[in-house]
Design an enzyme around this catalytic site. Structure first.
Site, short mmCIF file in Angstrom:
data_model
loop_
_atom_site.label_atom_id
_atom_site.label_comp_id
_atom_site.label_asym_id
_atom_site.label_seq_id
_atom_site.Cartn_x
_atom_site.Cartn_y
_atom_site.Cartn_z
N ASP A 31 0.77 -1.20 0.02
CA ASP A 31 0.09 0.03 0.13
C ASP A 31 0.86 1.20 0.09
O ASP A 31 2.07 1.28 -0.03
CB ASP A 31 -0.90 0.07 1.25
CG ASP A 31 0.03 -0.26 2.31
OD1 ASP A 31 1.00 0.03 2.55
OD2 ASP A 31 -0.80 -1.19 3.18
N ASP A 104 0.37 5.37 -13.14
CA ASP A 104 0.11 4.73 -14.19
C ASP A 104 -1.42 5.08 -14.71
O ASP A 104 -2.32 5.25 -13.88
CB ASP A 104 -0.05 3.24 -14.06
CG ASP A 104 0.47 2.44 -15.17
OD1 ASP A 104 0.20 2.57 -16.15
OD2 ASP A 104 1.37 1.52 -14.90
N ASP A 206 -0.43 3.78 -20.21
CA ASP A 206 -0.72 2.32 -20.73
C ASP A 206 -1.09 2.24 -21.91
O ASP A 206 -2.02 3.06 -22.65
CB ASP A 206 -1.78 1.70 -19.84
CG ASP A 206 -1.84 0.43 -20.09
OD1 ASP A 206 -0.98 -0.41 -19.71
OD2 ASP A 206 -3.08 -0.25 -20.47
N GLU A 266 4.00 3.77 -22.90
CA GLU A 266 4.00 2.21 -23.38
C GLU A 266 3.48 2.32 -24.76
O GLU A 266 2.13 2.27 -24.88
CB GLU A 266 3.30 1.37 -22.60
CG GLU A 266 3.45 -0.11 -22.85
CD GLU A 266 2.22 -1.23 -22.38
OE1 GLU A 266 2.61 -2.24 -22.47
OE2 GLU A 266 1.24 -0.66 -22.29
N HIS A 328 6.60 -5.37 -14.83
CA HIS A 328 5.53 -6.19 -14.36
C HIS A 328 4.96 -7.29 -15.37
O HIS A 328 4.10 -8.17 -15.13
CB HIS A 328 4.34 -5.35 -13.60
CG HIS A 328 3.87 -4.65 -14.78
ND1 HIS A 328 4.48 -3.37 -15.34
CD2 HIS A 328 2.55 -4.71 -15.31
CE1 HIS A 328 3.70 -2.92 -16.15
NE2 HIS A 328 2.55 -3.64 -16.39
N ASP A 329 5.16 -6.89 -16.73
CA ASP A 329 5.07 -8.08 -17.61
C ASP A 329 5.82 -8.86 -18.24
O ASP A 329 5.47 -10.03 -18.97
CB ASP A 329 4.31 -7.11 -18.82
CG ASP A 329 3.28 -6.47 -18.68
OD1 ASP A 329 2.37 -6.68 -17.88
OD2 ASP A 329 3.17 -5.32 -19.23
#
Ligand code: NOJ
Length: 538
Positions: A31, A104, A206, A266, A328-329
């Site tokens: 958090d 993001d 994104d 991105e 993270h991908d």
């Protein structure tokens, strides 16, 4: 060592997967307060990493069906991560330490649970119908065209309530917004403004090149060979439309209304030209754009050298590169690039490359510890992609496990069972243990980051490849106002010779993966197996 260049050019960005970084309230979820508690690790303490900005994975209200990339309220902070007050406190605490905060922003699609979509799907004449992309099928059970979703299958989902299909470039629960509707465009730009007013320093955008699709829904041309159906189409009509470039300009105009903010896009494509296109002339579109070619390269000096050279040759004059090896991908680079070799040695060479190339580097949390790609058991998986394609191992949970702070239970991430299990490596690979070991990967990152801070040539200097090397070595010179730094990276598990540029009295070693070294008075340099060596021209 001060510079008048903007932070997004000279700084180092650290990507935080918020659910996985630090849990302050013992509910198993990372958090915003957890991040505040750990800021000393990032900046402002004697042994801080020394990063300049953090990029937070999505924190907006979300059903969390795709790691928060499925937003149900753009103006709210998801209660898993805290409150608006927590975000304000995080911004204040970061700014006090000189850390910029990037959020993001998911502009291409919402969650199916967003009230806009509930309204839109409720009837064909609902005022929000046109906020999403609805079309009739071409025949019963035939979608409007042959476009495919990035993950799998048709990009169109039939909605029985109104007998039409809606478009989703990603997963079916992520319906695409219709950016051709001026109300949508206006609303999304307003959302960006809302967060900028709150004080965030910029956005990671994104799927920036997916905002618009071809107006006439023309089918994509096909490719002859491909490993999966999505890649068998050339995505010229469902992605990277000229209108998305215009949207980048609109967003830039919004950001320019607030001093010192930055947009990082991105751009999801297999055409490197697209990455460059989103920078415009370097001043009128995004500040930074992801260069996917770099992360698609295997462990080879020639491969990385070629990739970097392409970008150097194609960037607009005011454009600036942005490099990363993890996010993270992706399967974590320690594992991905380590396959078939000494992963730890390679991770050091990779870190030296990432932190000394011309451009803004992004470090993904835990990369500095050498966190491996974790094997998350099927029953604990969260990623819809991983679950759908199990046991193929394409899931992304393995790169999203809790940050490894200590050797205590749950890696010191949380007192409760974490939302994803900590990787077993935490027992040895954690911030506490690695901080105490002067030879650890973490301390190697610290040394590199410190050196980068000390040398303007590394932060701002020009880039030129050194050609006189074996195929095992990637070597280059960074130069700025008379300061010259050579970076020599031996990718191979054997010695390699490099011929440095002539006319330098002494090449003085600043840092090596292999400890102390004498200065070089001639141009010949012999690198040890998998050595990264950084030299100063004197
Ligand atoms: C790209 C993000 O990085 C990824 O995690 C997400 O699943 C898709 N966009 C859809 O938003």
């Amino acid at each position: 060592m001060m510079s008048d260049r903007p932070w997004w050019k000279t700084g180092v960005i650290y990507q935080i997967a918020v659910p996985s970084f630090a849990d302050s309230n013992g509910d198993g979820w990372g958090d915003l307060r957890g991040i505040i508690d750990r800021l000393d690790y990032l900046q402002g303490s004697a042994d801080a990493l020394g990063i300049d900005a953090i990029w937070l994975s999505p924190i907006n209200a979300t059903p969390f069906a795709d790691f928060g990339y499925d937003v149900s309220d753009y103006h709210a902070v998801d209660p898993r991560f805290g409150t608006m007050r927590d975000l304000e406190d995080l911004l204040a605490a970061c700014h006090e330490r000189g850390i910029r905060v990037m959020m993001d922003l998911v502009l291409n699609h919402t969650s199916v649970e967003h009230p806009w979509f509930s309204e839109s799907r409720s009837s064909r004449d609902n005022p929000r119908r046109d906020w999403y992309v609805w079309r009739d099928g071409t025949a019963p059970h035939r979608p409007p065209n042959g476009w495919l979703a990035v993950v799998e299958g048709s990009a169109w989902k039939y909605d029985r309530a109104t007998g039409q299909y809606y478009y989703h470039a990603f997963l079916p629960f992520q319906p695409d917004l219709n950016w051709r509707n001026p109300e949508v465009r206006h609303e999304m730009l307003d959302i960006a403004r809302f967060w900028l007013e709150k004080g965030v320093d910029g956005f990671r955008l994104d799927l920036m090149n997916f905002l618009y699709e071809d107006e006439h829904l023309r089918d994509n041309p096909r490719r002859r060979f491909a490993i999966r159906p999505y890649l068998a189409q050339k995505h010229v009509h469902d992605a990277s439309q000229p209108e998305s470039l215009e949207a980048a300009k609109d967003l830039r105009r919004v950001a320019d209304g607030f001093p010192g903010r930055a947009l990082m896009g991105e751009v999801f494509t297999d055409r490197p030209e697209d990455c460059v296109a989103y920078l415009g002339d370097g001043t009128d579109r995004l500040h930074l754009s992801f260069y996917l070619d770099f992360i698609r390269r295997g462990w080879s000096a020639v491969a990385f050298r070629t990739s970097v050279q392409w970008l150097e040759d194609h960037l607009p004059e005011c454009g600036w590169p942005c490099y990363y090896l993890d996010n993270h991908d992706l399967a974590r680079s320690h594992t991905r690039l380590g396959v078939g070799g000494n992963a730890e040695a390679r991770a050091r060479v990779a870190a030296a490359m990432l932190l000394t190339l011309r451009g803004t580097p992004i470090i993904y949390y835990g990369q500095e510890l050498g966190m491996p790609q974790s094997r998350v058991p099927r029953r604990l998986m969260r990623d819809p992609v991983g679950k759908r394609f199990w046991p193929l191992g394409v899931g992304r949970d393995g790169a999203r496990t809790p940050m490894q702070w200590s050797g205590e239970r749950h890696a010191g991430f949380s007192e409760a069972e974490p939302w994803l299990p900590a990787d077993r490596s935490f027992v040895e690979r954690n911030v506490e243990a690695e901080s105490e070991d002067s030879a650890s990967l973490l301390n190697w990152y610290r040394k590199l980051l410190r050196l980068r801070k000390e040398r303007l040539s590394l932060r701002e200097g020009s880039y030129s490849a050194i050609e006189n090397t074996s195929g095992d070595v990637f070597a280059y010179i960074r130069e700025h106002e008379g300061e010259s730094t050579a970076v020599l990276l031996n990718f191979a598990a054997r010695q390699a010779a490099v011929r440095l540029p002539e006319g330098v009295a002494e090449w003085h070693p600043l840092l090596s993966t292999h400890g102390e070294r004498p200065g070089l008075t001639g141009p010949e340099c012999l690198l040890a197996s998998q050595e990264a060596l950084i030299l100063e021209a004197r």
